[in-house]
Write a protein that holds these residues in place. Structure first.
Motif, mmCIF file in Angstrom:
data_model
loop_
_atom_site.group_PDB
_atom_site.id
_atom_site.type_symbol
_atom_site.label_atom_id
_atom_site.label_comp_id
_atom_site.label_asym_id
_atom_site.label_seq_id
_atom_site.Cartn_x
_atom_site.Cartn_y
_atom_site.Cartn_z
ATOM 1 N N SER A 157 36.325 36.104 39.380
ATOM 2 C CA SER A 157 35.393 36.113 38.169
ATOM 3 C C SER A 157 35.732 35.008 37.276
ATOM 4 O O SER A 157 35.079 34.519 36.361
ATOM 5 C CB SER A 157 34.879 37.192 37.886
ATOM 6 O OG SER A 157 36.188 37.914 36.969
ATOM 7 N N GLU A 158 37.017 34.745 36.992
ATOM 8 C CA GLU A 158 37.529 33.687 36.094
ATOM 9 C C GLU A 158 37.410 32.366 36.627
ATOM 10 O O GLU A 158 37.732 31.542 35.500
ATOM 11 C CB GLU A 158 39.005 34.153 35.828
ATOM 12 C CG GLU A 158 39.062 35.536 35.158
ATOM 13 C CD GLU A 158 40.445 35.938 34.724
ATOM 14 O OE1 GLU A 158 41.313 35.257 35.371
ATOM 15 O OE2 GLU A 158 40.815 36.502 33.819
ATOM 16 N N ASP B 263 32.700 30.495 44.002
ATOM 17 C CA ASP B 263 31.725 31.619 44.281
ATOM 18 C C ASP B 263 32.479 33.012 44.088
ATOM 19 O O ASP B 263 33.578 33.164 44.681
ATOM 20 C CB ASP B 263 31.060 31.484 45.577
ATOM 21 C CG ASP B 263 30.266 30.234 45.439
ATOM 22 O OD1 ASP B 263 29.475 29.941 44.630
ATOM 23 O OD2 ASP B 263 30.228 29.620 46.627
ATOM 24 N N TYR B 264 31.916 33.708 43.489
ATOM 25 C CA TYR B 264 32.404 35.318 43.356
ATOM 26 C C TYR B 264 31.248 36.228 43.848
ATOM 27 O O TYR B 264 30.116 35.920 43.140
ATOM 28 C CB TYR B 264 32.887 35.564 42.101
ATOM 29 C CG TYR B 264 33.395 37.115 41.768
ATOM 30 C CD1 TYR B 264 34.322 37.550 42.142
ATOM 31 C CD2 TYR B 264 32.289 37.832 41.177
ATOM 32 C CE1 TYR B 264 34.534 38.995 41.927
ATOM 33 C CE2 TYR B 264 32.724 38.994 40.816
ATOM 34 C CZ TYR B 264 33.989 39.733 41.427
ATOM 35 O OH TYR B 264 33.935 40.924 40.982
ATOM 36 N N GLY C 164 35.600 45.749 48.679
ATOM 37 C CA GLY C 164 36.040 44.810 47.553
ATOM 38 C C GLY C 164 35.196 43.477 47.434
ATOM 39 O O GLY C 164 34.492 43.097 48.200
ATOM 40 N N GLY C 165 35.453 43.065 46.157
ATOM 41 C CA GLY C 165 34.806 41.612 46.019
ATOM 42 C C GLY C 165 35.467 40.891 46.764
ATOM 43 O O GLY C 165 36.674 40.852 47.035
ATOM 44 N N VAL C 166 34.663 39.484 46.985
ATOM 45 C CA VAL C 166 35.368 38.389 47.543
ATOM 46 C C VAL C 166 35.362 37.005 46.956
ATOM 47 O O VAL C 166 33.798 36.634 46.081
ATOM 48 C CB VAL C 166 34.680 37.904 48.983
ATOM 49 C CG1 VAL C 166 35.522 36.791 49.644
ATOM 50 C CG2 VAL C 166 34.902 39.286 49.733
ATOM 51 N N MET C 167 36.152 36.097 46.520
ATOM 52 C CA MET C 167 36.235 35.079 45.794
ATOM 53 C C MET C 167 36.319 33.713 47.062
ATOM 54 O O MET C 167 37.257 33.748 48.009
ATOM 55 C CB MET C 167 37.430 34.793 45.236
ATOM 56 C CG MET C 167 37.538 33.721 44.134
ATOM 57 S SD MET C 167 38.659 32.247 44.790
ATOM 58 C CE MET C 167 40.179 33.179 45.221
ATOM 59 N N HIS C 168 35.655 32.694 46.801
ATOM 60 C CA HIS C 168 35.498 31.544 47.622
ATOM 61 C C HIS C 168 35.672 30.415 46.688
ATOM 62 O O HIS C 168 34.948 30.182 45.822
ATOM 63 C CB HIS C 168 34.191 31.285 48.497
ATOM 64 C CG HIS C 168 33.960 32.585 49.389
ATOM 65 N ND1 HIS C 168 34.278 32.493 50.754
ATOM 66 C CD2 HIS C 168 32.993 33.733 49.314
ATOM 67 C CE1 HIS C 168 33.787 33.776 51.214
ATOM 68 N NE2 HIS C 168 32.936 34.175 50.433
ATOM 69 N N ARG D 183 39.947 31.678 50.686
ATOM 70 C CA ARG D 183 38.998 32.930 50.572
ATOM 71 C C ARG D 183 40.121 33.844 50.323
ATOM 72 O O ARG D 183 40.666 34.224 51.215
ATOM 73 C CB ARG D 183 38.196 33.143 51.782
ATOM 74 C CG ARG D 183 37.127 32.270 52.027
ATOM 75 C CD ARG D 183 36.248 32.186 53.244
ATOM 76 N NE ARG D 183 35.138 31.515 53.522
ATOM 77 C CZ ARG D 183 35.225 30.199 54.226
ATOM 78 N NH1 ARG D 183 36.515 29.761 54.543
ATOM 79 N NH2 ARG D 183 34.389 29.473 54.265
ATOM 80 N N GLU D 184 39.644 34.644 49.400
ATOM 81 C CA GLU D 184 40.733 35.881 48.953
ATOM 82 C C GLU D 184 39.718 36.875 48.331
ATOM 83 O O GLU D 184 38.640 36.908 48.141
ATOM 84 C CB GLU D 184 41.670 35.422 47.887
ATOM 85 C CG GLU D 184 42.713 34.197 48.349
ATOM 86 C CD GLU D 184 43.734 33.921 47.397
ATOM 87 O OE1 GLU D 184 43.808 34.612 46.475
ATOM 88 O OE2 GLU D 184 44.285 33.033 47.590
ATOM 89 N N ALA D 185 40.501 38.114 48.379
ATOM 90 C CA ALA D 185 39.986 39.302 47.769
ATOM 91 C C ALA D 185 39.739 38.852 46.027
ATOM 92 O O ALA D 185 40.829 38.515 45.723
ATOM 93 C CB ALA D 185 41.089 40.518 47.662
ATOM 94 N N ALA D 186 38.936 39.352 45.411
ATOM 95 C CA ALA D 186 38.594 38.927 44.130
ATOM 96 C C ALA D 186 39.369 39.481 43.229
ATOM 97 O O ALA D 186 40.005 38.726 42.134
ATOM 98 C CB ALA D 186 37.352 39.290 43.833
ATOM 99 N N GLU D 187 39.742 40.664 43.403
ATOM 100 C CA GLU D 187 40.826 41.518 42.612
ATOM 101 C C GLU D 187 41.957 41.830 43.267
ATOM 102 O O GLU D 187 41.888 42.213 44.496
ATOM 103 C CB GLU D 187 40.100 42.646 41.907
ATOM 104 C CG GLU D 187 38.897 42.455 41.367
ATOM 105 C CD GLU D 187 39.034 41.619 39.974
ATOM 106 O OE1 GLU D 187 39.876 41.678 39.285
ATOM 107 O OE2 GLU D 187 38.063 40.911 39.462
ATOM 108 N N PRO D 188 43.357 41.796 42.644
ATOM 109 C CA PRO D 188 44.361 42.270 43.465
ATOM 110 C C PRO D 188 44.140 43.683 43.778
ATOM 111 O O PRO D 188 43.591 44.584 43.327
ATOM 112 C CB PRO D 188 45.479 42.018 42.313
ATOM 113 C CG PRO D 188 44.989 41.566 41.148
ATOM 114 C CD PRO D 188 43.402 41.409 41.265
#
Length: 65
Positions: free
Chosen positions: A5-6, A26-27, A35-39, A54-59
């Motif tokens: 999200s940052e 993109d979040y 879990g959320g996903v970050m692209h 592409r990773e998990a949005a939060e650890p």
């Protein structure tokens, strides 16, 4: 790397030891157990190549009982 999200377009980050500019980010927030996903599309400032992450949005947090 920052949390999903940052991330904002035109930010410059150090990813895997190289400086990269964020072209697009993109979040997608998760719901419930998902879990959320970050692209992110990144532009390598040294080589000029673009790559996607592409990773998990939060650890992930582990809990001990």
């Amino acid at each position: 790397m920052r949390t999903g999200s940052e991330l904002r377009s035109r930010m410059i980050l150090r990813v895997d030891g190289t400086l990269c500019r964020v072209v697009s980010a993109d979040y997608h927030g998760g719901q419930g157990k998902m879990g959320g996903v970050m692209h992110a599309k990144l532009h390598d400032l040294r080589t000029g190549k673009e790559r996607e992450r592409r990773e998990a949005a939060e650890p992930h947090k582990t809990t001990e009982d």
